[in-house]
Scaffold this motif. Structure first.
Motif, PDB file in Angstrom:
ATOM      1  N   THR A 295     -93.515   0.836  18.592  1.00  0.00           N
ATOM      2  CA  THR A 295     -94.269   1.263  19.770  1.00  0.00           C
ATOM      3  C   THR A 295     -94.979   2.584  19.510  1.00  0.00           C
ATOM      4  O   THR A 295     -94.458   3.460  18.804  1.00  0.00           O
ATOM      5  CB  THR A 295     -93.335   1.407  20.979  1.00  0.00           C
ATOM      6  OG1 THR A 295     -92.616   0.183  21.174  1.00  0.00           O
ATOM      7  CG2 THR A 295     -94.109   1.729  22.242  1.00  0.00           C
ATOM      8  N   PHE A 297     -96.399   5.660  21.811  1.00  0.00           N
ATOM      9  CA  PHE A 297     -96.440   6.275  23.133  1.00  0.00           C
ATOM     10  C   PHE A 297     -97.544   7.337  23.139  1.00  0.00           C
ATOM     11  O   PHE A 297     -97.684   8.102  22.182  1.00  0.00           O
ATOM     12  CB  PHE A 297     -95.108   6.939  23.479  1.00  0.00           C
ATOM     13  CG  PHE A 297     -93.940   5.999  23.537  1.00  0.00           C
ATOM     14  CD1 PHE A 297     -93.745   5.185  24.646  1.00  0.00           C
ATOM     15  CD2 PHE A 297     -93.043   5.911  22.493  1.00  0.00           C
ATOM     16  CE1 PHE A 297     -92.665   4.310  24.708  1.00  0.00           C
ATOM     17  CE2 PHE A 297     -91.968   5.050  22.536  1.00  0.00           C
ATOM     18  CZ  PHE A 297     -91.777   4.245  23.650  1.00  0.00           C
ATOM     19  N   ALA A 307     -97.503   2.814  26.749  1.00  0.00           N
ATOM     20  CA  ALA A 307     -96.816   2.346  25.549  1.00  0.00           C
ATOM     21  C   ALA A 307     -97.667   1.230  24.961  1.00  0.00           C
ATOM     22  O   ALA A 307     -98.073   0.308  25.680  1.00  0.00           O
ATOM     23  CB  ALA A 307     -95.418   1.840  25.876  1.00  0.00           C
ATOM     24  N   ARG A 315    -101.398  -3.112  25.248  1.00  0.00           N
ATOM     25  CA  ARG A 315    -100.674  -2.239  26.178  1.00  0.00           C
ATOM     26  C   ARG A 315     -99.421  -2.940  26.681  1.00  0.00           C
ATOM     27  O   ARG A 315     -99.487  -4.053  27.211  1.00  0.00           O
ATOM     28  CB  ARG A 315    -101.565  -1.836  27.347  1.00  0.00           C
ATOM     29  CG  ARG A 315    -100.900  -0.831  28.276  1.00  0.00           C
ATOM     30  CD  ARG A 315    -101.836  -0.327  29.336  1.00  0.00           C
ATOM     31  NE  ARG A 315    -102.983   0.371  28.767  1.00  0.00           N
ATOM     32  CZ  ARG A 315    -103.721   1.261  29.451  1.00  0.00           C
ATOM     33  NH1 ARG A 315    -103.394   1.566  30.693  1.00  0.00           N
ATOM     34  NH2 ARG A 315    -104.746   1.829  28.892  1.00  0.00           N
ATOM     35  N   PRO A 329     -88.766  10.460  21.992  1.00  0.00           N
ATOM     36  CA  PRO A 329     -87.975   9.255  22.215  1.00  0.00           C
ATOM     37  C   PRO A 329     -86.518   9.480  21.834  1.00  0.00           C
ATOM     38  O   PRO A 329     -86.211  10.172  20.861  1.00  0.00           O
ATOM     39  CB  PRO A 329     -88.641   8.245  21.279  1.00  0.00           C
ATOM     40  CG  PRO A 329     -89.143   9.069  20.144  1.00  0.00           C
ATOM     41  CD  PRO A 329     -89.504  10.416  20.715  1.00  0.00           C
ATOM     42  N   ALA A 348     -88.000   3.447  28.057  1.00  0.00           N
ATOM     43  CA  ALA A 348     -88.969   3.162  27.003  1.00  0.00           C
ATOM     44  C   ALA A 348     -89.379   1.699  26.965  1.00  0.00           C
ATOM     45  O   ALA A 348     -90.410   1.361  26.388  1.00  0.00           O
ATOM     46  CB  ALA A 348     -88.397   3.579  25.645  1.00  0.00           C
ATOM     47  N   GLY A 351     -91.292   1.516  31.137  1.00  0.00           N
ATOM     48  CA  GLY A 351     -91.991   2.650  31.726  1.00  0.00           C
ATOM     49  C   GLY A 351     -91.513   3.073  33.088  1.00  0.00           C
ATOM     50  O   GLY A 351     -92.108   3.965  33.706  1.00  0.00           O
TER      51      GLY A 351
END
Length: 441
Positions: A295, A297, A307, A315, A329, A348, A351
């Motif tokens: 991922t 961010f 993310a 997305r 993270p 994570a 969201g």
């Protein structure tokens, strides 16, 4: 002329008649325009803070903090640090904050040296016991130090790579400060570079991505992005993994490319902002793209965090929170300082907000004619010693519990912090607005 006179008379008579009539007051509830705009899209209300257990990575006694932590290989996920912070020493590293020139270049550490830059473009190397080892002025001979500000560091293989607001990327000998080479860029390079396997990646002017050979400063490749006049000082540091490099540009675009050849893989845009807020016009990416697993961010200044799938740029989710710096993270969560001056924990995976706690935003006004006397910046967070650490220009370094967001400790710093803290060998380093490097253990 006669026709114009008649028309003017009729118009005047109409206006007089309107003034003489009673105003019709419509029934119903009155709502302020500002309040409606600010609350639009948030009918569900502010989520309640919850306390959720988190599986933190083990503490690591790291010997370096050589560059931005946006890349997995460069990030110490939970640096070892004691439960309380006690001042060890402080040393002058040059000019502090001025009215128009701010000290905003984050320090790095490698090989028993901490590298800093003051608000007059002076690079200083300091030993771990607080001794100044060398200085190097980045100001070109034909320029003045107050004509540019900002920049960033990446240290590797006995060298310090320095980007500057004068539009240069320099390689310095980490032991002596001697200049090895200089590459002139097309525009100001006010963000931090990233080093990986003999290449240096950086963004200049918030619109041009570079890959530069670390050995001699030659350009490997370039990518032109899209600039924007509504930018925040300091370009995001590129995030790098084994195959990709991820850049961000001033128009809110996040872009991935193969890091060796520069072939573009995907583009994504962090669209959206807070309704009714003037800062929503600034769509610059201020939450530096950060790679964690599969991922990416990233966040903008105007009220959005996203993310993205690292492979495709798709997305995965969008949060209605802006990010004012790189995210951090840990476990199943991502932490950051939001555009509303809150320390925020999001899940994570989707969201959703777990908790958000207020940070100092401004000093209450003493003059009724002024809205506020002084605003504060909150720098961080980093995870060290099992807690989240945020340094603020209000003169405090704050520690928070990652589980609940509760404040668990404060440490005063004279002059207020102006850089994000780093931790090396159990010691926290941060630069103050007075132009001093402080060490805490």
């Amino acid at each position: 002329m006669r026709k114009l006179t008649i028309m003017a008379g009729l118009l005047g008579a109409t206006l007089l008649a309107a003034c003489g009539s009673n105003e019709v007051v419509l029934p119903g509830e009155r709502l302020g325009i500002r309040e409606v705009l600010q609350n639009r899209g948030t009918e569900e209300g502010t989520p309640a803070n919850t306390q959720r257990a988190i599986n933190l990575p083990a503490q690591v006694a790291n010997a370096a903090w050589a560059q931005s932590g946006v890349s997995p290989f460069a990030r110490t996920e939970n640096a070892a640090l004691g439960a309380s912070l006690t001042p060890l020493w402080s040393v002058n590293i040059g000019q502090g904050d001025q009215r128009r020139h701010k000290l905003n270049t984050n320090q790095v550490a490698l090989g028993g040296r901490i590298f800093t830059m003051d608000s007059a473009n002076l690079v200083t190397a300091v030993s771990t016991d607080g001794q100044v080892l060398w200085t190097h002025n980045l100001t070109p001979l034909r320029d003045a130090s107050n004509q540019a500000q900002g920049g960033g560091f990446a240290a590797a293989d006995g060298r310090l790579y320095v980007a500057s607001g004068f539009g240069t990327l320099s390689a310095l000998d980490a032991a002596t400060g001697a200049e090895i080479w200089v590459q002139r860029l097309d525009s100001a390079a006010t963000g931090a570079p990233t080093y990986r396997d003999g290449l240096i990646y950086l963004t200049s002017g918030d619109s041009l991505a570079w890959a530069v050979e670390a050995q001699d400063g030659r350009i490997r490749w370039q990518i032109e992005g899209v600039g924007d006049i509504n930018n925040v000082a300091g370009a995001p540091a590129p995030a790098v993994d084994d195959q990709r490099v991820v850049f961000a540009y001033g128009d809110g675009t996040v872009q991935a490319a193969f890091r060796q050849g520069g072939l573009q893989l995907w583009n994504a845009n962090i669209a959206g902002g807070r309704d009714g807020s003037a800062i929503a016009l600034i769509d610059d990416v201020t939450g530096d793209p950060l790679i964690s697993g599969d991922t990416v961010f990233a966040g903008n200044f105007s009220g959005r965090t996203v993310a993205l799938d690292k492979a495709s740029g798709e997305r995965l989710w969008t949060a209605k929170q802006g990010a004012l710096g790189p995210m951090w993270p840990a476990g199943d969560s991502v932490f950051f300082v939001s555009d509303r001056n809150q320390l925020v924990r999001l899940d994570a995976r989707d969201g959703t907000q777990i908790w958000a706690v207020d940070l100092p935003g401004y000093l209450a006004r003493s003059n009724p004619q002024k809205k506020r006397d002084r605003t504060f910046a909150n720098l961080g967070p980093i995870l060290a010693g099992g807690r989240l650490i945020v340094a603020s220009t209000d003169g405090q370094i704050r520690s928070f519990d990652p589980t609940s967001g509760a404040l668990v400790g404060t440490t005063a710093i004279d002059g207020g912090a102006t850089t994000r803290p780093i931790v090396v060998n159990g010691v926290l380093y941060v630069v103050s607005g007075k132009g001093q490097l402080h060490a805490f253990r």
